[in-house]
Enzyme design. Sequence first.
Site, PDB file in Angstrom:
ATOM      1  N   CYS A   1       0.841  -1.206   0.000  1.00 33.16           N
ATOM      2  CA  CYS A   1       0.000   0.000   0.000  1.00 33.16           C
ATOM      3  C   CYS A   1       0.875   1.255   0.000  1.00 33.16           C
ATOM      4  O   CYS A   1       1.570   1.511  -0.967  1.00 33.16           O
ATOM      5  CB  CYS A   1      -0.972  -0.048   1.179  1.00 33.16           C
ATOM      6  SG  CYS A   1      -2.368   1.078   0.972  1.00 33.16           S
TER       7      CYS A   1
ATOM      8  N   HIS B   1      -3.643  -5.648   0.866  1.00 35.05           N
ATOM      9  CA  HIS B   1      -3.043  -5.875   2.187  1.00 35.05           C
ATOM     10  C   HIS B   1      -3.020  -7.358   2.553  1.00 35.05           C
ATOM     11  O   HIS B   1      -3.942  -7.841   3.213  1.00 35.05           O
ATOM     12  CB  HIS B   1      -3.848  -5.126   3.246  1.00 35.05           C
ATOM     13  CG  HIS B   1      -3.626  -3.656   3.245  1.00 35.05           C
ATOM     14  ND1 HIS B   1      -2.545  -3.074   3.860  1.00 35.05           N
ATOM     15  CD2 HIS B   1      -4.345  -2.650   2.710  1.00 35.05           C
ATOM     16  CE1 HIS B   1      -2.610  -1.751   3.703  1.00 35.05           C
ATOM     17  NE2 HIS B   1      -3.688  -1.472   3.001  1.00 35.05           N
TER      18      HIS B   1
ATOM     19  N   GLU C   1      -1.335  -8.711   4.824  1.00 35.86           N
ATOM     20  CA  GLU C   1      -1.236  -8.880   6.285  1.00 35.86           C
ATOM     21  C   GLU C   1      -2.614  -8.850   6.945  1.00 35.86           C
ATOM     22  O   GLU C   1      -2.763  -9.180   8.111  1.00 35.86           O
ATOM     23  CB  GLU C   1      -0.306  -7.814   6.882  1.00 35.86           C
ATOM     24  CG  GLU C   1      -0.911  -6.441   7.128  1.00 35.86           C
ATOM     25  CD  GLU C   1      -1.006  -5.564   5.871  1.00 35.86           C
ATOM     26  OE1 GLU C   1      -0.860  -6.103   4.749  1.00 35.86           O
ATOM     27  OE2 GLU C   1      -1.253  -4.350   6.024  1.00 35.86           O
TER      28      GLU C   1
END
Lengths: 766, 85, 230
Positions: free
Chosen positions: C86, C203, C205
């Site tokens: 990002c 994302h 994660e």
Amino acid sequence: MTTHATPRPGDPAITPALVAEHGITPDEYDRVVAMLGRTPTLTEIGIISALWSEHCSYKHSRPVLKTLPTQAPWVLQGPGENAGVIAIGDGLAVAFKIESHNHPSAVEPYQGAATGVGGILRDVFTMGARPIAMLNSLRFGSLDTPRVRYLVAGVVNGIGDYGNCVGIPTVAGDVMFDAAYEGNPLVNAMCVGLLREEELIRAKAEGVGNPIIAVGARTGRDGIHGASFASEDLSEENEAKRPRVQVGDPFTEKLLLEASLELIRSGHIVAIQDMGAAGLTSSSAEMAERGDVGVTIDTTKVPVREAGMTPYEILLSESQERMLVVATRGREAEVKAILAKWDLVAEVIGEVIAEPVYRVTEGDRVVAEFPGTRLVTDCPQYHPEARESEAAIARRTRDVASISERPEEIDPIWTLTRLLEAPTIASKRWIHRQYDSTVRTSTVAGPGHADAAVIRIRGTRKAIAVKTDCNGRYVYLDPRVGGRIAVAEAARNVACTGATPRAITNCLNFGNPKKPEVFFQFREAVYGMGDACRALETPVTGGNVSLYNENPQGAVYPTPTIGMVGVLEDAAHATRMTFTTTGDAILLLGEPREELGGSEYLAWIHGTVAGAPPACDLDAERALTGAILEAIRAGHVRSAHDCSEGGLAVALAESCIADETSPLGAEIDLSSWATLSRRALLFGETQGRIVVSTADADAVTAIATRHGVPVRRIGTVRPAADGLSLQIGTTRWTAPLDQLADAYHGAIPRAMSRAAAESVVAEGAA
Amino acid sequence: MTRFVVNVHIVPRKGLLDPQGKAVADSLRTLGFAGVHDVHVGRHLVLDLEAADAAGAERTVREMCGRLLANPVTEDFEIAGIRPA
Amino acid sequence: MKVGVVSFPGSNCDEDALLAIVERLHESAVLLWHKDHDLQGADVVILPGGFSYGDYLRSGAIARFSPIMQEVVAHARRGGPVVGICNGFQIACEAGLLPGALLRNVSLQFRSMPVTLRVETTQTVFTHAARTGARLTMPIAHGDGRYTADAETLARLEGEGQVVFRYIDAHGEPTEAANPNGSMRNIAGVCNPGGTVVGMMPHPERALEPLLGSTDGLVLFESLLTSVKA
């Protein structure tokens, strides 16, 4: 006791006109003169105008607010602090609060909403809590007008840009549209933070000789007199007051958040408070009052952004992203070092003193000095007249059954489709996809997934569920009942996710309290909230009162927004609102009744706001909450969705289509209630009902029955291709899911695509 | 050294999709400004800096644009004016 | 494996990335402070999401001048793995570690939603353990995610296998409807010629646990593990 203060050269004479301009009544002025034993200085007039504004002093609302329940074994901090705090077990606690930013958002929606988010974040992290979730409760006029579309676009953009940048997920809220909010939108922001119980810090000035330190952004001339601004009716004249609106800086906020938490955990400080409404004045006066100590502040020490600012301006500035800290004497260097690490400034600007005075100096000159330490609560209290308006009585007592159906209503699928595209009911995805809802990697159920958002608590099995709610239309029609429903619905929503409702924060948005009909609404709605909070064991831990929400047509609907927090012992119990499995039984907990009053159906299909709102049986609500929680924890519930605006038919449709990626159909038979009018059965908003899908109907039925909750199987989850079919008696209607989904998911994007052509979207980042 | 005020325009590189410019152009047309061909939305920076002379100020600002103020992949810049502060 | 996650002022996914490594992969991870010059012996550097320096000038533009970035660039030049997520992708582009730029979403709005990606190459440190053509679902949350590069660069990226992820629809096709931000050729992530620096807007994660709705990000982080140990 006589105090001493010297007018500054060039200060205007204190005339009745100047006093009135500051929103101070002649009686209040006399009280100030008596308190001081002399004529106040201009600086003192400014201080009083801010502290004795409704926003800071609660002078009209306090006696009524005192009737609310605020205690429970799990409440660690009730009203009166920056935020309320409840224990959630494992030594952990959550701090939470809701606050309005209505007037700033009406004049500058982007900055007004953004700074509202910033303010409520600071209220939570100044308790020592790390913010973990944001919610927003928004009320706008009809989406048919360009001005409203402009406000919606600006407010949503402002909320998103601020929260997204700071990195706090915006996970839930509620949005409603009604012409009553035209010209005076409501923008209520709620923040929830997590802390260890021992990290809790209060904004209480203590320790004579301790330094008072200004931290964070520099002070400029923005937002001077915002607190008194929030306490005036919105008028065209006020449009000219535009420069008062503050500008938010979420980047600095993020640094301030990290620096503040580090500061609190360092042990170098004894108290910290946001410089919010009325800025330095209210933060210093409130901290002094809580600690019952005197303070002295030198305005020449305050870091400023512009040259030549007067003490008056410095004291009343509402520049954002600033904190006031009371440090332990001798630790000034350590405090400054922590702030410097985060590239922020910290300056000692005053001291806690033994002498019971509130004193402001400009270098050696005393420019304001008030005796005592209770400057805020020394404000006069008012007990305004309360009388219900004839108009509201007339509306409530209207016989809504006599409103004839429109010809198209012969097909209830037509009515259902229209209701699904009512902006109050329609999917709010256009709004929440502009909010980062997954940052912090703890969002178990985000916006649009469940009746409340669910956030897991890392390092434990627990989660919390959070939701805001209030149907102002009900409150308008019957304030006491409407106040009860606001709490009961919020509790039901939280319970539908599997969480035990624990406590609330409230944001009381009302009109001008000097109008007897407004004060009646206020008093009765608060009593109603109190009834429900006692019955559901969800005490009030704080909140905010926003009065003077009026436009030229009168007051907005009385809107006591409830922010509810619940706790799930096991995050794995988190339950969504949408059907999951073909063949599951669909059950209705609770019972439909012949209640159409105050419904979205009447408002949207018939353009009528009338009738008594649905009854609110708090014992039944309590039983219902107990039943749904037991069924969820026993693992029997695949989905749970509360019936609210649009009634049972809308709730069923939402359980079918709310999850766009995997819609499912349903075959429903409501013949058991064939004696009710079809429209009340399908679209009436009878309270205390939950649509449940389950693989084990018998088990859920047994649990509900044991809790004394009426329960009936009403259908079966079907493949999407079967659509949603509704049978009453011998007649069956079937709606294709595409048609329902297009209405539900498409309505707001279609309306807002017109806004894109009307106005230019403001800057945003990644 | 003298203080100069330097104005810089930074605009999306020609030919690149400029959704913001397009949105503005569309709204202007909606408002009745029919003659609008195209709009580009960029940034305007006002720098107050010290330099030996105007030429030096311009050189410095060009270097700033090259290193930080403009993204050479997507943006063009022009020095819109230099005047003594 | 030791992972260093850079904390810029305004980073807000640094803790998420750190916890992903520590709690999900059970490997060691440290936060690298932007004012420092020390990578603390990290094998892999993650440039996390957020709004570094408020992204006030241009996303990622200021962060690349942070002291720590000199070390990150040197690490990358040595062939050390760097992953930009990002805002980290934006920073990597600004720093010249990756080609192209990320511009304002074509909708002019922030977009927070799940997207589906197709893995276009496994010849990178972040996709090594995945399968070419694999479909991964994970959230995006950005306002400036429109991947843009000149024609020559795009041709080179495609030709050299440097397009790592593309946004795809339910049928696995990189359609316009599946493109959340107007990225050229639906590009969601790219790498450097060696496949050691990878940048992506989504994302991963946030997609490591069933409780949070997806575990599709795991294979990417596991790739780091095998890349470092190999």
